[in-house]
Design a protein around this motif. Structure first.
Motif, mmCIF file in Angstrom:
data_model
loop_
_atom_site.group_PDB
_atom_site.id
_atom_site.type_symbol
_atom_site.label_atom_id
_atom_site.label_comp_id
_atom_site.label_asym_id
_atom_site.label_seq_id
_atom_site.Cartn_x
_atom_site.Cartn_y
_atom_site.Cartn_z
ATOM 1 N N GLU A 1 0.961 -1.209 0.190
ATOM 2 C CA GLU A 1 -0.210 -0.180 -0.170
ATOM 3 C C GLU A 1 1.112 1.234 -0.042
ATOM 4 O O GLU A 1 0.067 2.174 -0.863
ATOM 5 C CB GLU A 1 -1.075 0.255 1.225
ATOM 6 C CG GLU A 1 -2.334 -0.996 0.956
ATOM 7 C CD GLU A 1 -2.503 -1.450 2.443
ATOM 8 O OE1 GLU A 1 -2.657 -0.291 3.308
ATOM 9 O OE2 GLU A 1 -3.779 -1.727 2.406
ATOM 10 N N ASP A 2 1.864 1.319 0.550
ATOM 11 C CA ASP A 2 2.816 2.688 0.930
ATOM 12 C C ASP A 2 3.474 2.900 0.075
ATOM 13 O O ASP A 2 4.565 1.177 -0.789
ATOM 14 C CB ASP A 2 3.449 2.365 2.275
ATOM 15 C CG ASP A 2 4.975 4.038 2.270
ATOM 16 O OD1 ASP A 2 4.417 4.564 1.878
ATOM 17 O OD2 ASP A 2 5.075 3.431 3.464
ATOM 18 N N LEU A 3 3.243 3.545 -1.317
ATOM 19 C CA LEU A 3 4.389 3.541 -2.215
ATOM 20 C C LEU A 3 5.686 3.951 -2.181
ATOM 21 O O LEU A 3 6.361 3.683 -2.827
ATOM 22 C CB LEU A 3 4.064 4.657 -3.766
ATOM 23 C CG LEU A 3 4.186 4.771 -4.510
ATOM 24 C CD1 LEU A 3 4.120 3.616 -5.664
ATOM 25 C CD2 LEU A 3 3.800 5.461 -4.908
ATOM 26 N N ASN A 4 5.869 4.590 -0.734
ATOM 27 C CA ASN A 4 7.762 4.752 -1.001
ATOM 28 C C ASN A 4 8.463 3.368 -0.326
ATOM 29 O O ASN A 4 9.233 3.574 -0.864
ATOM 30 C CB ASN A 4 7.808 5.891 -0.444
ATOM 31 C CG ASN A 4 7.412 7.211 -0.517
ATOM 32 O OD1 ASN A 4 7.160 7.730 -1.806
ATOM 33 N ND2 ASN A 4 6.546 8.524 0.445
ATOM 34 N N THR A 5 7.306 2.789 0.343
ATOM 35 C CA THR A 5 8.131 1.947 0.888
ATOM 36 C C THR A 5 8.063 0.648 -0.078
ATOM 37 O O THR A 5 9.179 0.555 -0.156
ATOM 38 C CB THR A 5 7.335 0.961 1.849
ATOM 39 O OG1 THR A 5 6.832 1.933 2.902
ATOM 40 C CG2 THR A 5 8.105 -0.379 2.423
ATOM 41 N N PHE A 6 7.302 0.262 -1.371
ATOM 42 C CA PHE A 6 7.553 0.170 -1.974
ATOM 43 C C PHE A 6 9.144 0.372 -2.969
ATOM 44 O O PHE A 6 9.420 -0.928 -3.827
ATOM 45 C CB PHE A 6 6.411 -0.855 -3.259
ATOM 46 C CG PHE A 6 6.390 -1.579 -4.458
ATOM 47 C CD1 PHE A 6 6.602 -2.378 -4.459
ATOM 48 C CD2 PHE A 6 6.435 -0.087 -6.216
ATOM 49 C CE1 PHE A 6 6.539 -2.920 -5.510
ATOM 50 C CE2 PHE A 6 6.724 -1.192 -6.573
ATOM 51 C CZ PHE A 6 7.264 -2.008 -6.868
ATOM 52 N N ILE A 7 9.017 1.571 -3.132
ATOM 53 C CA ILE A 7 9.945 1.718 -4.406
ATOM 54 C C ILE A 7 11.377 1.711 -3.991
ATOM 55 O O ILE A 7 12.529 1.674 -4.443
ATOM 56 C CB ILE A 7 10.126 3.124 -4.536
ATOM 57 C CG1 ILE A 7 8.819 3.353 -5.532
ATOM 58 C CG2 ILE A 7 10.620 4.015 -5.138
ATOM 59 C CD1 ILE A 7 8.218 5.532 -5.423
ATOM 60 N N ALA A 8 10.868 1.831 -2.111
ATOM 61 C CA ALA A 8 12.399 1.535 -1.591
ATOM 62 C C ALA A 8 13.223 0.206 -1.744
ATOM 63 O O ALA A 8 14.291 -0.363 -1.894
ATOM 64 C CB ALA A 8 12.345 2.249 -0.628
ATOM 65 N N LEU A 9 11.785 -0.896 -0.955
ATOM 66 C CA LEU A 9 11.877 -2.185 -1.280
ATOM 67 C C LEU A 9 12.724 -2.969 -2.850
ATOM 68 O O LEU A 9 13.669 -3.215 -3.012
ATOM 69 C CB LEU A 9 11.028 -3.149 -1.000
ATOM 70 C CG LEU A 9 10.462 -4.416 -0.927
ATOM 71 C CD1 LEU A 9 12.362 -4.821 -0.194
ATOM 72 C CD2 LEU A 9 9.884 -4.484 0.309
ATOM 73 N N SER A 10 11.734 -1.947 -4.013
ATOM 74 C CA SER A 10 12.238 -2.785 -5.022
ATOM 75 C C SER A 10 14.150 -2.482 -6.038
ATOM 76 O O SER A 10 14.200 -3.128 -6.814
ATOM 77 C CB SER A 10 10.889 -2.147 -5.871
ATOM 78 O OG SER A 10 11.163 -1.960 -7.408
ATOM 79 N N ALA A 11 13.349 -0.722 -5.629
ATOM 80 C CA ALA A 11 15.304 -0.548 -5.807
ATOM 81 C C ALA A 11 15.917 -0.840 -5.231
ATOM 82 O O ALA A 11 16.959 -1.604 -5.890
ATOM 83 C CB ALA A 11 15.266 1.051 -5.600
ATOM 84 N N LEU A 12 15.872 -1.550 -4.430
ATOM 85 C CA LEU A 12 17.071 -2.207 -3.351
ATOM 86 C C LEU A 12 17.790 -3.451 -3.938
ATOM 87 O O LEU A 12 18.524 -3.929 -4.184
ATOM 88 C CB LEU A 12 17.330 -1.764 -1.883
ATOM 89 C CG LEU A 12 17.350 -0.315 -1.352
ATOM 90 C CD1 LEU A 12 16.765 -0.462 0.344
ATOM 91 C CD2 LEU A 12 18.595 -0.183 -1.744
#
Length: 421
Positions: A139-150
């Motif tokens: 749900e949290d887009l920022n969390t997903f972006i950080a997790l996906s990028a890493l």
């Protein structure tokens, strides 16, 4: 085949197997079904080509879905800088400087990977499946972006490490072999899809036979040119011949028709796929229009591929073939080309020969990268056959076979030396 060579081959296969396993490790928080559906709908454009080079990792949204392309892009940038700035070019030639040069490429790879992974992760928020389901399950887009990028950064760096380990401990060039394995892994599904089209009546058997004929002719042309070389005769002074009468002295300089090898089509593909990957996530109509023009099934894409391949063929040939160093080494060894003045005269002559061969080799690379697609396009078949992929597969296979053969001969000479023969 001795134990050392067998171990190197097994190490290479083990690392390639690890690469194929990584292609099935998904990025956390992604709905893989929605991504796979999206790639099925875009199999004929730049995303389909990108997915092929990643070995199917992109459609699974694996941690290595960006493939080895960020590393290749970083390498292209550094090669251009080395050719432009003397200090960087000098650093590349020195032993300690080369380590620093490679370290800069790794840092540049990290930066490019982060930019691409963040862009792709942001673009996923607009991706919906046929049933309206979102591609993002967090749900949290920022969390997903950080997790996906890493996750993708870790995957790309791991892939880069695998390539370097293959080069150091295995057989052949690790980066080229990873691209080779990615393309080869898609061959079974392509064959299965072609058979399905024939069985359903969407493709005529005669057309399928013509496509197979085009592939075989392309492979034959690649092998014929890749094995071709110009041999420039060398003579040695009588003193040098007498001193080395018990040793074999090379009496010619071999210059390949294709001096740049597999690098130009790989660089050209990386350059064209990089903007297409970034623009795919945009909703701007002008950006999408440019992205449509860069479709691999369009004429502009292949025109650009042709000219990029020629440019990189000349660029890389100028790097790998240093006529001045060859002329100086030849002069030190007491050798000369009959009828050519040693030193600067020899360097100018070698440069002239190399430029003529590069002209032929670059045109050959450009035609092989584009002509098979044109033939299939004129047949009106819903089948993507890229000469670039065939070119990479055949060239990497030939290069690996040469290195295995060289290793076998080296082991034979070491054995003869050990027994006193």
């Amino acid at each position: 085949m001795n134990k050392s060579l067998t171990n190197k081959i097994l190490i290479t296969l083990a690392f390639l197997f690890a690469y194929r396993i990584l292609a099935y490790v998904p990025v956390p928080g992604v709905n893989a079904d929605v991504v796979a559906e999206f790639f099925n709908q875009n199999s004929s454009n730049a995303l389909g080509l990108f997915n092929m080079f990643s070995g199917g990792a992109a459609e699974r949204f694996s941690i290595i879905s960006l493939g080895i392309m960020p590393y290749i892009t970083a390498s292209i940038i550094m090669e251009l800088l080395a050719a432009t700035f003397h200090s960087i070019g000098k650093m590349k030639k020195e032993r300690d400087g080369m380590q620093k040069y490679m370290q800069i490429i790794r840092y540049a790879t990290i930066f490019i990977t982060l930019v691409q992974s963040i862009g792709v992760s942001i673009g996923l928020q607009n991706l919906r499946g046929s049933q309206g389901q979102s591609a993002i399950m967090i749900e949290d887009l920022n969390t997903f972006i950080a997790l996906s990028a890493l996750s993708m950064l870790a995957g790309t760096m791991l892939l880069m490490w695998l390539g370097e380990q293959i080069t150091q401990k295995g057989v052949g060039n690790g980066i080229s072999l990873i691209i080779f394995a990615g393309i080869v892994s898609s061959i079974p599904s392509a064959i299965d899809g072609t058979i399905g089209l024939i069985n359903s009546g969407e493709m005529n058997f005669l057309v399928a036979f013509l496509i197979l004929l085009v592939i075989l002719l392309t492979i034959g042309a690649i092998i014929y040119v890749e094995l071709g070389e110009r041999r420039i005769p060398i003579s040695y002074s009588r003193k040098v011949v007498m001193q080395n009468q018990n040793k074999r002295i090379m009496n010619y300089i071999p210059i390949k028709v294709n001096l740049s090898g597999v690098i130009p089509p790989i660089f050209a593909s990386a350059i064209l796929m990089f903007p297409a990957t970034i623009m795919q996530s945009s909703t701007n109509e002008y950006v999408l229009m440019i992205n449509d023009y860069l479709n691999p099934n369009g004429y502009l894409f292949h025109i650009l591929t042709f000219f990029f391949v020629i440019f990189f063929a000349y660029f890389y040939a100028s790097i790998v073939f240093n006529a001045k160093d060859i002329a100086e080494n030849l002069k030190k060894q007491g050798g000369f080309i009959p009828g050519i003045r040693p030193g600067e005269g020899t360097a100018n002559y070698l440069n002239t020969v190399a430029s003529h061969l590069t002209l032929s080799g670059s045109i050959y690379l450009g035609l092989v990268s584009t002509l098979p697609w044109l033939l299939v396009k004129f047949m009106g078949v819903p089948f993507y056959f890229g000469g670039t992929s065939v070119l990479i597969v055949v060239q990497v296979a030939l290069d690996t076979m040469r290195k295995i053969e060289a290793q076998i001969y080296m082991n034979k000479y070491q054995t003869l030396s050990a027994v006193g023969l």
